[in-house]
Design an enzyme around this catalytic site. Structure first.
Site, PDB file in Angstrom:
ATOM      1  N   TYR A  80     -20.616  -7.934   2.206  1.00 18.81           N
ATOM      2  CA  TYR A  80     -20.482  -6.768   1.330  1.00 18.81           C
ATOM      3  C   TYR A  80     -21.844  -6.102   1.138  1.00 18.81           C
ATOM      4  O   TYR A  80     -22.892  -6.715   1.341  1.00 18.81           O
ATOM      5  CB  TYR A  80     -19.916  -7.228  -0.029  1.00 18.81           C
ATOM      6  CG  TYR A  80     -19.310  -6.122  -0.851  1.00 18.81           C
ATOM      7  CD1 TYR A  80     -18.289  -5.331  -0.355  1.00 18.81           C
ATOM      8  CD2 TYR A  80     -19.776  -5.858  -2.142  1.00 18.81           C
ATOM      9  CE1 TYR A  80     -17.733  -4.317  -1.117  1.00 18.81           C
ATOM     10  CE2 TYR A  80     -19.216  -4.844  -2.913  1.00 18.81           C
ATOM     11  CZ  TYR A  80     -18.203  -4.074  -2.390  1.00 18.81           C
ATOM     12  OH  TYR A  80     -17.661  -3.070  -3.140  1.00 18.81           O
ATOM     13  N   GLY A 181      -4.051  -2.467  -5.316  1.00 17.01           N
ATOM     14  CA  GLY A 181      -4.354  -2.250  -6.736  1.00 17.01           C
ATOM     15  C   GLY A 181      -4.797  -0.816  -6.976  1.00 17.01           C
ATOM     16  O   GLY A 181      -4.330  -0.151  -7.905  1.00 17.01           O
ATOM     17  N   ARG A 204       7.409  -3.935   6.661  1.00 20.08           N
ATOM     18  CA  ARG A 204       7.532  -5.368   6.363  1.00 20.08           C
ATOM     19  C   ARG A 204       9.008  -5.703   6.246  1.00 20.08           C
ATOM     20  O   ARG A 204       9.830  -4.796   6.041  1.00 20.08           O
ATOM     21  CB  ARG A 204       6.781  -5.723   5.073  1.00 20.08           C
ATOM     22  CG  ARG A 204       7.372  -5.050   3.826  1.00 20.08           C
ATOM     23  CD  ARG A 204       6.385  -5.029   2.673  1.00 20.08           C
ATOM     24  NE  ARG A 204       5.286  -4.139   2.971  1.00 20.08           N
ATOM     25  CZ  ARG A 204       3.994  -4.406   2.680  1.00 20.08           C
ATOM     26  NH1 ARG A 204       3.670  -5.496   2.045  1.00 20.08           N
ATOM     27  NH2 ARG A 204       3.050  -3.550   3.004  1.00 20.08           N
TER      28      ARG A 204
HETATM   29  N1  NAP Z   1     -15.070   1.946  -2.840  1.00 26.64           N
HETATM   30  C1  NAP Z   1     -14.775   1.463  -4.039  1.00 26.64           C
HETATM   31  O1  NAP Z   1     -15.405   1.762  -5.055  1.00 26.64           O
HETATM   32  C2  NAP Z   1     -13.628   0.523  -4.147  1.00 26.64           C
HETATM   33  C3  NAP Z   1     -13.090   0.176  -5.393  1.00 26.64           C
HETATM   34  C4  NAP Z   1     -11.984  -0.649  -5.435  1.00 26.64           C
HETATM   35  C5  NAP Z   1     -11.465  -1.165  -4.248  1.00 26.64           C
HETATM   36  N2  NAP Z   1     -12.056  -0.841  -3.080  1.00 26.64           N
HETATM   37  C6  NAP Z   1     -11.538  -1.315  -1.792  1.00 26.64           C
HETATM   38  O2  NAP Z   1     -10.223  -0.879  -1.685  1.00 26.64           O
HETATM   39  C7  NAP Z   1      -9.494  -1.818  -0.916  1.00 26.64           C
HETATM   40  C8  NAP Z   1      -8.271  -2.223  -1.714  1.00 26.64           C
HETATM   41  O3  NAP Z   1      -8.690  -2.919  -2.871  1.00 26.64           O
HETATM   42  P1  NAP Z   1      -7.601  -3.458  -3.905  1.00 26.64           P
HETATM   43  O4  NAP Z   1      -8.253  -4.289  -4.923  1.00 26.64           O
HETATM   44  O5  NAP Z   1      -6.782  -2.306  -4.316  1.00 26.64           O
HETATM   45  O6  NAP Z   1      -6.789  -4.386  -2.887  1.00 26.64           O
HETATM   46  P2  NAP Z   1      -5.466  -5.230  -3.017  1.00 26.64           P
HETATM   47  O7  NAP Z   1      -4.755  -4.924  -4.272  1.00 26.64           O
HETATM   48  O8  NAP Z   1      -5.823  -6.638  -2.697  1.00 26.64           O
HETATM   49  O9  NAP Z   1      -4.603  -4.654  -1.793  1.00 26.64           O
HETATM   50  C9  NAP Z   1      -5.024  -4.765  -0.481  1.00 26.64           C
HETATM   51  C10 NAP Z   1      -4.305  -3.689   0.307  1.00 26.64           C
HETATM   52  O10 NAP Z   1      -4.800  -3.632   1.621  1.00 26.64           O
HETATM   53  C11 NAP Z   1      -3.699  -3.582   2.527  1.00 26.64           C
HETATM   54  N3  NAP Z   1      -4.117  -4.178   3.783  1.00 26.64           N
HETATM   55  C12 NAP Z   1      -4.610  -5.411   3.979  1.00 26.64           C
HETATM   56  N4  NAP Z   1      -4.926  -5.581   5.280  1.00 26.64           N
HETATM   57  C13 NAP Z   1      -4.612  -4.424   5.903  1.00 26.64           C
HETATM   58  C14 NAP Z   1      -4.684  -3.976   7.260  1.00 26.64           C
HETATM   59  N5  NAP Z   1      -5.179  -4.760   8.230  1.00 26.64           N
HETATM   60  N6  NAP Z   1      -4.270  -2.732   7.534  1.00 26.64           N
HETATM   61  C15 NAP Z   1      -3.772  -1.924   6.563  1.00 26.64           C
HETATM   62  N7  NAP Z   1      -3.671  -2.290   5.274  1.00 26.64           N
HETATM   63  C16 NAP Z   1      -4.088  -3.526   4.948  1.00 26.64           C
HETATM   64  C17 NAP Z   1      -2.614  -4.362   1.820  1.00 26.64           C
HETATM   65  O11 NAP Z   1      -1.379  -3.982   2.344  1.00 26.64           O
HETATM   66  P3  NAP Z   1      -0.225  -5.026   2.777  1.00 26.64           P
HETATM   67  O12 NAP Z   1       0.612  -5.253   1.572  1.00 26.64           O
HETATM   68  O13 NAP Z   1       0.475  -4.265   3.849  1.00 26.64           O
HETATM   69  O14 NAP Z   1      -0.890  -6.269   3.260  1.00 26.64           O
HETATM   70  C18 NAP Z   1      -2.806  -3.871   0.393  1.00 26.64           C
HETATM   71  O15 NAP Z   1      -2.199  -2.630   0.228  1.00 26.64           O
HETATM   72  C19 NAP Z   1     -10.452  -2.939  -0.578  1.00 26.64           C
HETATM   73  O16 NAP Z   1     -11.027  -2.687   0.665  1.00 26.64           O
HETATM   74  C20 NAP Z   1     -11.494  -2.823  -1.668  1.00 26.64           C
HETATM   75  O17 NAP Z   1     -12.736  -3.380  -1.303  1.00 26.64           O
HETATM   76  C21 NAP Z   1     -13.103  -0.002  -2.999  1.00 26.64           C
END
Ligand code: NAP
Length: 361
Positions: A80, A181, A204
Protein backbone atom coordinates in the site's frame (compact mmCIF):
# COMPACT_ATOMS: atom_id res chain seq x y z
CA UNK A 1 -18.93 -5.82 24.37
CA UNK A 2 -21.06 -8.49 22.69
CA UNK A 3 -24.02 -7.19 24.69
CA UNK A 4 -23.53 -3.72 23.28
CA UNK A 5 -23.20 -5.05 19.74
CA UNK A 6 -26.45 -6.99 20.02
CA UNK A 7 -28.34 -4.04 21.46
CA UNK A 8 -27.25 -1.65 18.80
CA UNK A 9 -27.55 -3.72 15.68
CA UNK A 10 -31.19 -3.12 14.96
CA UNK A 11 -30.64 0.65 14.56
CA UNK A 12 -34.26 1.76 15.15
CA UNK A 13 -34.24 4.29 17.99
CA UNK A 14 -30.43 4.20 17.95
CA UNK A 15 -29.86 3.36 21.57
CA UNK A 16 -26.40 3.02 23.01
CA UNK A 17 -25.58 1.36 26.33
CA UNK A 18 -24.28 3.72 29.00
CA UNK A 19 -20.57 3.67 29.72
CA UNK A 20 -21.20 1.84 33.00
CA UNK A 21 -22.94 -1.02 31.13
CA UNK A 22 -19.66 -1.94 29.37
CA UNK A 23 -17.89 -5.10 30.39
CA UNK A 24 -14.65 -4.37 32.25
CA UNK A 25 -11.56 -4.09 30.06
CA UNK A 26 -9.39 -7.22 30.00
CA UNK A 27 -6.39 -7.07 32.35
CA UNK A 28 -3.98 -6.98 29.42
CA UNK A 29 -4.82 -5.32 26.14
CA UNK A 30 -4.63 -7.63 23.14
CA UNK A 31 -3.85 -6.63 19.58
CA UNK A 32 -3.41 -8.14 16.13
CA UNK A 33 0.22 -7.40 15.47
CA UNK A 34 2.48 -7.96 12.45
CA UNK A 35 6.26 -7.76 12.76
CA UNK A 36 7.01 -8.15 9.05
CA UNK A 37 5.10 -7.71 5.81
CA UNK A 38 3.54 -10.76 4.18
CA UNK A 39 0.27 -12.59 3.78
CA UNK A 40 -1.97 -11.65 6.75
CA UNK A 41 -2.66 -15.30 7.61
CA UNK A 42 1.11 -15.83 7.98
CA UNK A 43 2.20 -12.67 9.73
CA UNK A 44 -0.67 -11.57 12.00
CA UNK A 45 -0.50 -12.65 15.63
CA UNK A 46 -2.87 -11.94 18.51
CA UNK A 47 -0.59 -10.65 21.26
CA UNK A 48 -0.79 -9.12 24.73
CA UNK A 49 0.45 -5.54 24.70
CA UNK A 50 1.23 -3.00 27.40
CA UNK A 51 -1.21 -0.12 27.56
CA UNK A 52 0.72 3.12 26.93
CA UNK A 53 1.01 5.87 29.55
CA UNK A 54 -2.03 8.15 29.71
CA UNK A 55 0.05 11.27 30.37
CA UNK A 56 -1.58 14.68 29.96
CA UNK A 57 -2.90 14.35 26.40
CA UNK A 58 -3.59 10.60 26.27
CA UNK A 59 -7.01 9.03 25.80
CA UNK A 60 -7.58 5.45 26.92
CA UNK A 61 -9.93 3.94 24.34
CA UNK A 62 -11.58 0.55 24.60
CA UNK A 63 -12.12 -0.55 21.00
CA UNK A 64 -15.60 -1.89 20.29
CA UNK A 65 -15.54 -2.90 16.64
CA UNK A 66 -13.24 -2.51 13.63
CA UNK A 67 -13.70 -3.57 10.01
CA UNK A 68 -11.24 -5.34 7.74
CA UNK A 69 -10.84 -3.22 4.62
CA UNK A 70 -8.84 -4.11 1.48
CA UNK A 71 -6.30 -1.36 2.28
CA UNK A 72 -5.66 -2.94 5.72
CA UNK A 73 -4.73 -6.16 3.93
CA UNK A 74 -2.50 -4.29 1.45
CA UNK A 75 -0.73 -2.50 4.33
CA UNK A 76 0.08 -5.84 5.95
CA UNK A 77 1.27 -7.20 2.60
CA UNK A 78 3.48 -4.13 2.27
CA UNK A 79 1.95 -3.11 -1.07
CA UNK A 80 0.00 0.00 0.00
CA UNK A 81 1.02 3.64 -0.46
CA UNK A 82 0.95 4.12 3.32
CA UNK A 83 2.89 1.71 5.54
CA UNK A 84 3.22 1.70 9.33
CA UNK A 85 6.54 1.29 11.11
CA UNK A 86 7.01 -2.32 12.22
CA UNK A 87 5.97 -3.95 14.44
CA UNK A 88 2.49 -2.56 13.81
CA UNK A 89 -1.06 -3.19 14.92
CA UNK A 90 -3.40 -3.90 11.98
CA UNK A 91 -6.52 -1.95 11.08
CA UNK A 92 -7.18 1.69 10.27
CA UNK A 93 -10.86 2.10 10.98
CA UNK A 94 -13.20 1.34 13.86
CA UNK A 95 -15.04 2.75 16.83
CA UNK A 96 -14.06 2.79 20.48
CA UNK A 97 -15.33 4.05 23.80
CA UNK A 98 -13.33 6.50 25.89
CA UNK A 99 -12.49 5.01 29.29
CA UNK A 100 -10.19 7.66 30.75
CA UNK A 101 -8.60 10.92 29.61
CA UNK A 102 -5.41 12.76 30.55
CA UNK A 103 -5.59 16.02 32.47
CA UNK A 104 -5.02 18.21 29.36
CA UNK A 105 -7.70 16.56 27.24
CA UNK A 106 -10.57 18.96 26.61
CA UNK A 107 -12.66 17.55 23.75
CA UNK A 108 -13.34 14.05 25.07
CA UNK A 109 -14.65 12.45 28.25
CA UNK A 110 -15.25 8.91 29.50
CA UNK A 111 -18.22 7.29 27.74
CA UNK A 112 -17.74 9.19 24.44
CA UNK A 113 -17.46 7.15 21.27
CA UNK A 114 -14.53 7.96 19.02
CA UNK A 115 -13.32 7.07 15.53
CA UNK A 116 -9.85 7.57 14.06
CA UNK A 117 -9.23 11.00 12.58
CA UNK A 118 -6.76 9.50 10.13
CA UNK A 119 -5.25 6.23 8.87
CA UNK A 120 -2.51 4.31 10.67
CA UNK A 121 -3.91 4.11 14.21
CA UNK A 122 -3.98 0.31 14.47
CA UNK A 123 -7.58 -0.43 15.41
CA UNK A 124 -7.54 -4.24 15.64
CA UNK A 125 -7.02 -4.31 19.40
CA UNK A 126 -8.99 -4.31 22.61
CA UNK A 127 -7.52 -1.19 24.23
CA UNK A 128 -5.07 1.57 23.47
CA UNK A 129 -3.94 4.98 24.60
CA UNK A 130 -4.16 7.39 21.67
CA UNK A 131 -3.48 11.10 21.66
CA UNK A 132 -6.52 13.38 21.60
CA UNK A 133 -5.78 14.88 18.17
CA UNK A 134 -5.81 11.44 16.52
CA UNK A 135 -9.46 10.90 17.47
CA UNK A 136 -12.82 12.28 16.41
CA UNK A 137 -15.82 12.28 18.72
CA UNK A 138 -19.01 10.84 17.29
CA UNK A 139 -22.50 12.06 18.21
CA UNK A 140 -24.13 9.85 20.84
CA UNK A 141 -26.79 8.23 18.67
CA UNK A 142 -24.92 6.44 15.89
CA UNK A 143 -25.33 2.63 15.80
CA UNK A 144 -22.24 0.53 16.36
CA UNK A 145 -21.75 -0.89 12.85
CA UNK A 146 -22.38 2.50 11.21
CA UNK A 147 -19.84 4.07 13.57
CA UNK A 148 -17.25 1.35 12.97
CA UNK A 149 -17.44 1.78 9.19
CA UNK A 150 -17.99 5.54 8.92
CA UNK A 151 -14.55 7.06 8.59
CA UNK A 152 -13.40 5.47 5.30
CA UNK A 153 -16.03 4.28 2.84
CA UNK A 154 -18.96 6.70 3.36
CA UNK A 155 -16.48 9.61 3.46
CA UNK A 156 -14.90 8.41 0.20
CA UNK A 157 -18.32 8.04 -1.44
CA UNK A 158 -19.42 11.47 -0.22
CA UNK A 159 -16.28 13.25 -1.47
CA UNK A 160 -16.34 11.58 -4.87
CA UNK A 161 -19.99 12.53 -5.37
CA UNK A 162 -19.31 16.12 -4.25
CA UNK A 163 -15.88 17.16 -5.49
CA UNK A 164 -15.53 16.19 -9.16
CA UNK A 165 -18.76 17.09 -10.98
CA UNK A 166 -21.61 19.36 -9.99
CA UNK A 167 -24.43 16.87 -9.82
CA UNK A 168 -28.08 17.53 -9.16
CA UNK A 169 -31.35 15.65 -9.03
CA UNK A 170 -31.92 13.68 -12.22
CA UNK A 171 -28.22 13.35 -13.08
CA UNK A 172 -26.74 9.87 -13.11
CA UNK A 173 -23.57 8.23 -11.83
CA UNK A 174 -22.14 4.89 -12.91
CA UNK A 175 -19.96 2.77 -10.62
CA UNK A 176 -18.37 -0.69 -10.69
CA UNK A 177 -17.92 -2.98 -7.64
CA UNK A 178 -21.25 -1.48 -6.63
CA UNK A 179 -21.64 -4.05 -3.84
CA UNK A 180 -18.41 -2.94 -2.15
CA UNK A 181 -18.54 -0.91 1.06
CA UNK A 182 -17.88 2.26 -0.94
CA UNK A 183 -20.42 1.22 -3.57
CA UNK A 184 -23.19 0.71 -1.02
CA UNK A 185 -22.46 4.15 0.44
CA UNK A 186 -22.50 5.68 -3.08
CA UNK A 187 -25.93 4.16 -3.74
CA UNK A 188 -27.36 5.62 -0.54
CA UNK A 189 -25.70 9.05 -0.56
CA UNK A 190 -26.48 9.55 -4.27
CA UNK A 191 -30.07 8.49 -3.54
CA UNK A 192 -30.31 11.12 -0.81
CA UNK A 193 -29.03 13.70 -3.34
CA UNK A 194 -31.62 12.67 -5.95
CA UNK A 195 -28.91 11.28 -8.24
CA UNK A 196 -29.64 8.08 -10.17
CA UNK A 197 -27.12 5.26 -9.85
CA UNK A 198 -26.13 2.70 -12.48
CA UNK A 199 -24.47 -0.07 -10.55
CA UNK A 200 -22.14 -2.63 -12.09
CA UNK A 201 -21.39 -5.91 -10.31
CA UNK A 202 -19.72 -9.19 -11.22
CA UNK A 203 -21.95 -12.09 -12.24
CA UNK A 204 -22.34 -14.85 -9.61
CA UNK A 205 -24.55 -17.87 -8.95
CA UNK A 206 -26.88 -15.97 -6.58
CA UNK A 207 -26.93 -12.81 -8.70
CA UNK A 208 -30.63 -12.02 -8.18
CA UNK A 209 -30.17 -12.01 -4.39
CA UNK A 210 -27.49 -9.34 -4.67
CA UNK A 211 -29.49 -7.34 -7.23
CA UNK A 212 -32.46 -7.37 -4.82
CA UNK A 213 -30.27 -6.29 -1.92
CA UNK A 214 -28.77 -3.35 -3.81
CA UNK A 215 -32.17 -2.36 -5.15
CA UNK A 216 -33.57 -2.37 -1.62
CA UNK A 217 -30.70 -0.06 -0.69
CA UNK A 218 -31.85 2.40 -3.38
CA UNK A 219 -29.88 1.32 -6.48
CA UNK A 220 -31.77 2.53 -9.58
CA UNK A 221 -30.16 0.11 -12.05
CA UNK A 222 -28.00 -2.94 -11.34
CA UNK A 223 -26.19 -4.59 -14.23
CA UNK A 224 -23.40 -7.14 -14.61
CA UNK A 225 -19.98 -6.48 -16.12
CA UNK A 226 -21.06 -8.51 -19.17
CA UNK A 227 -24.20 -6.41 -19.71
CA UNK A 228 -22.04 -3.28 -19.57
CA UNK A 229 -20.50 -4.32 -22.88
CA UNK A 230 -23.77 -5.12 -24.68
CA UNK A 231 -25.60 -2.91 -27.20
CA UNK A 232 -28.72 -3.24 -25.01
CA UNK A 233 -27.20 -0.55 -22.81
CA UNK A 234 -28.74 1.88 -25.33
CA UNK A 235 -32.18 0.91 -23.97
CA UNK A 236 -31.11 1.91 -20.47
CA UNK A 237 -30.13 5.37 -21.67
CA UNK A 238 -33.65 5.95 -22.96
CA UNK A 239 -34.71 5.87 -19.29
CA UNK A 240 -31.82 7.65 -17.60
CA UNK A 241 -29.33 10.28 -18.82
CA UNK A 242 -25.79 9.15 -19.55
CA UNK A 243 -23.59 9.52 -16.47
CA UNK A 244 -21.56 12.66 -15.84
CA UNK A 245 -19.48 10.79 -13.26
CA UNK A 246 -18.04 7.25 -13.22
CA UNK A 247 -16.55 5.80 -10.04
CA UNK A 248 -13.94 3.15 -10.76
CA UNK A 249 -12.99 0.63 -8.07
CA UNK A 250 -11.84 -2.10 -10.46
CA UNK A 251 -9.68 -0.98 -13.44
CA UNK A 252 -9.13 -3.07 -16.59
CA UNK A 253 -12.02 -3.67 -19.03
CA UNK A 254 -14.63 -2.57 -16.53
CA UNK A 255 -13.15 0.93 -16.34
CA UNK A 256 -12.76 1.14 -20.14
CA UNK A 257 -16.42 0.25 -20.65
CA UNK A 258 -17.59 2.83 -18.10
CA UNK A 259 -15.51 5.46 -19.92
CA UNK A 260 -17.31 4.65 -23.18
CA UNK A 261 -20.65 5.40 -21.51
CA UNK A 262 -19.73 8.74 -19.96
CA UNK A 263 -21.33 11.94 -21.13
CA UNK A 264 -19.32 14.46 -23.14
CA UNK A 265 -16.71 16.05 -20.80
CA UNK A 266 -17.68 13.66 -18.01
CA UNK A 267 -15.24 12.49 -15.32
CA UNK A 268 -14.09 9.06 -14.22
CA UNK A 269 -12.62 8.94 -10.71
CA UNK A 270 -10.47 5.91 -9.94
CA UNK A 271 -10.30 5.07 -6.23
CA UNK A 272 -9.55 1.32 -6.22
CA UNK A 273 -7.84 -1.26 -8.39
CA UNK A 274 -9.48 -4.53 -7.37
CA UNK A 275 -8.79 -6.26 -10.74
CA UNK A 276 -5.11 -5.28 -10.48
CA UNK A 277 -5.23 -4.15 -14.12
CA UNK A 278 -4.42 -0.69 -15.48
CA UNK A 279 -7.03 1.74 -16.73
CA UNK A 280 -7.06 1.91 -20.52
CA UNK A 281 -8.79 4.95 -21.99
CA UNK A 282 -10.27 4.59 -25.51
CA UNK A 283 -8.74 7.26 -27.74
CA UNK A 284 -12.22 8.21 -28.97
CA UNK A 285 -13.39 8.95 -25.43
CA UNK A 286 -10.47 11.35 -25.00
CA UNK A 287 -10.62 13.03 -28.42
CA UNK A 288 -14.32 13.18 -29.18
CA UNK A 289 -15.73 13.31 -25.64
CA UNK A 290 -12.89 15.03 -23.81
CA UNK A 291 -13.50 12.88 -20.74
CA UNK A 292 -11.44 13.59 -17.61
CA UNK A 293 -9.52 10.89 -15.76
CA UNK A 294 -9.04 11.65 -12.08
CA UNK A 295 -8.04 9.79 -8.92
CA UNK A 296 -9.06 10.05 -5.30
CA UNK A 297 -7.44 8.96 -2.02
CA UNK A 298 -9.26 9.68 1.22
CA UNK A 299 -6.03 9.61 3.23
CA UNK A 300 -4.60 12.42 1.10
CA UNK A 301 -7.84 14.41 1.35
CA UNK A 302 -7.69 14.20 5.16
CA UNK A 303 -4.02 15.27 5.14
CA UNK A 304 -4.97 18.22 2.94
CA UNK A 305 -7.55 19.32 5.54
CA UNK A 306 -4.97 19.38 8.37
CA UNK A 307 -5.58 23.12 8.82
CA UNK A 308 -9.25 22.94 8.01
CA UNK A 309 -10.56 20.37 10.48
CA UNK A 310 -14.04 21.92 10.28
CA UNK A 311 -14.39 20.50 6.78
CA UNK A 312 -13.75 16.99 8.09
CA UNK A 313 -16.07 17.35 11.09
CA UNK A 314 -18.69 18.97 8.83
CA UNK A 315 -18.60 15.96 6.52
CA UNK A 316 -18.93 13.54 9.46
CA UNK A 317 -21.92 15.56 10.75
CA UNK A 318 -23.57 15.42 7.31
CA UNK A 319 -23.08 11.65 7.16
CA UNK A 320 -24.39 11.24 10.72
CA UNK A 321 -27.48 13.23 9.70
CA UNK A 322 -28.06 10.83 6.81
CA UNK A 323 -27.71 7.90 9.25
CA UNK A 324 -30.26 9.47 11.59
CA UNK A 325 -32.70 10.01 8.73
CA UNK A 326 -32.34 6.34 7.75
CA UNK A 327 -30.73 7.31 4.43
CA UNK A 328 -27.33 5.76 5.17
CA UNK A 329 -26.85 2.38 6.81
CA UNK A 330 -23.80 0.26 7.54
CA UNK A 331 -22.71 -2.07 4.72
CA UNK A 332 -23.76 -5.70 4.92
CA UNK A 333 -21.53 -7.02 7.72
CA UNK A 334 -20.41 -10.22 9.38
CA UNK A 335 -19.36 -9.73 13.02
CA UNK A 336 -16.51 -11.94 14.22
CA UNK A 337 -14.87 -11.94 17.68
CA UNK A 338 -11.28 -10.69 17.67
CA UNK A 339 -10.01 -14.09 18.83
CA UNK A 340 -11.39 -15.66 15.61
CA UNK A 341 -9.56 -13.16 13.44
CA UNK A 342 -8.21 -15.85 11.07
CA UNK A 343 -11.76 -16.59 9.90
CA UNK A 344 -12.46 -12.90 9.34
CA UNK A 345 -9.20 -12.27 7.49
CA UNK A 346 -9.75 -15.27 5.22
CA UNK A 347 -13.33 -14.22 4.41
CA UNK A 348 -12.27 -10.63 3.73
CA UNK A 349 -9.90 -11.82 0.98
CA UNK A 350 -12.40 -14.10 -0.78
CA UNK A 351 -14.31 -12.96 -3.90
CA UNK A 352 -18.12 -12.79 -3.96
CA UNK A 353 -18.48 -12.55 -0.17
CA UNK A 354 -20.51 -9.31 -0.30
CA UNK A 355 -20.14 -8.69 3.44
CA UNK A 356 -17.69 -6.53 5.35
CA UNK A 357 -15.90 -8.51 8.07
CA UNK A 358 -16.10 -6.67 11.38
CA UNK A 359 -13.90 -7.64 14.32
CA UNK A 360 -15.80 -7.17 17.58
CA UNK A 361 -13.75 -6.82 20.72
N1 NAP B 1 -9.08 5.76 -2.65
C1 NAP B 1 -9.68 5.78 -1.46
O1 NAP B 1 -9.65 6.76 -0.72
C2 NAP B 1 -10.41 4.56 -1.03
C3 NAP B 1 -11.27 4.59 0.08
C4 NAP B 1 -11.98 3.44 0.40
C5 NAP B 1 -11.77 2.28 -0.34
N2 NAP B 1 -10.89 2.29 -1.36
C6 NAP B 1 -10.65 1.11 -2.20
O2 NAP B 1 -11.87 0.75 -2.76
C7 NAP B 1 -11.88 -0.65 -2.95
C8 NAP B 1 -13.13 -1.20 -2.29
O3 NAP B 1 -13.03 -1.01 -0.89
P1 NAP B 1 -14.22 -1.49 0.06
O4 NAP B 1 -13.81 -1.34 1.46
O5 NAP B 1 -15.45 -0.84 -0.42
O6 NAP B 1 -14.20 -3.03 -0.36
P2 NAP B 1 -15.12 -4.26 0.01
O7 NAP B 1 -16.34 -3.82 0.71
O8 NAP B 1 -14.24 -5.28 0.63
O9 NAP B 1 -15.54 -4.79 -1.45
C9 NAP B 1 -14.60 -5.24 -2.36
C10 NAP B 1 -15.23 -5.13 -3.73
O10 NAP B 1 -14.28 -5.43 -4.73
C11 NAP B 1 -14.87 -6.33 -5.67
N3 NAP B 1 -13.81 -7.13 -6.25
C12 NAP B 1 -12.92 -7.90 -5.61
N4 NAP B 1 -12.06 -8.45 -6.49
C13 NAP B 1 -12.44 -8.01 -7.71
C14 NAP B 1 -11.96 -8.24 -9.04
N5 NAP B 1 -10.89 -9.01 -9.28
N6 NAP B 1 -12.59 -7.62 -10.05
C15 NAP B 1 -13.67 -6.83 -9.83
N7 NAP B 1 -14.17 -6.58 -8.61
C16 NAP B 1 -13.56 -7.17 -7.56
C17 NAP B 1 -15.84 -7.13 -4.84
O11 NAP B 1 -16.81 -7.68 -5.68
P3 NAP B 1 -17.29 -9.22 -5.62
O12 NAP B 1 -18.43 -9.27 -4.67
O13 NAP B 1 -17.68 -9.47 -7.04
O14 NAP B 1 -16.13 -10.05 -5.17
C18 NAP B 1 -16.42 -6.04 -3.95
O15 NAP B 1 -17.40 -5.33 -4.64
C19 NAP B 1 -10.57 -1.17 -2.41
O16 NAP B 1 -9.65 -1.25 -3.45
C20 NAP B 1 -10.16 -0.10 -1.43
O17 NAP B 1 -8.78 -0.07 -1.19
C21 NAP B 1 -10.22 3.40 -1.73
Amino acid sequence: MRLGVGLLRGAGPLLRPAASASAPAPARPRALVYERHGEPADVLQLKDLELGELGGSGVHVKMLAAPINPSDINMIQGTYALLSDLPAVGGNEGVGEVIEVGSHVTSLKPGDWVIPGDAGLGTWRTDAVFTEEKLMKLPGDIPLLCAATLSVNPCTAYRMLSDFETLGPGDSVIQNAANSGVGQAVIQIAGAMGIKTINVIRDRPDLQKLVDRLTALGADYVITEEMLRKPEMKELFKKVPKPRLALNCVGGKSATEMLRLLQHKGTMVTYGGMAKQPVTAPVSALIFKDVKLRGFWMTQWKKDQAHNKDRLTGMIQTLCDLIRKGQLSAPACTEIPLKDYQIAIEASMKPFISAKQILVM
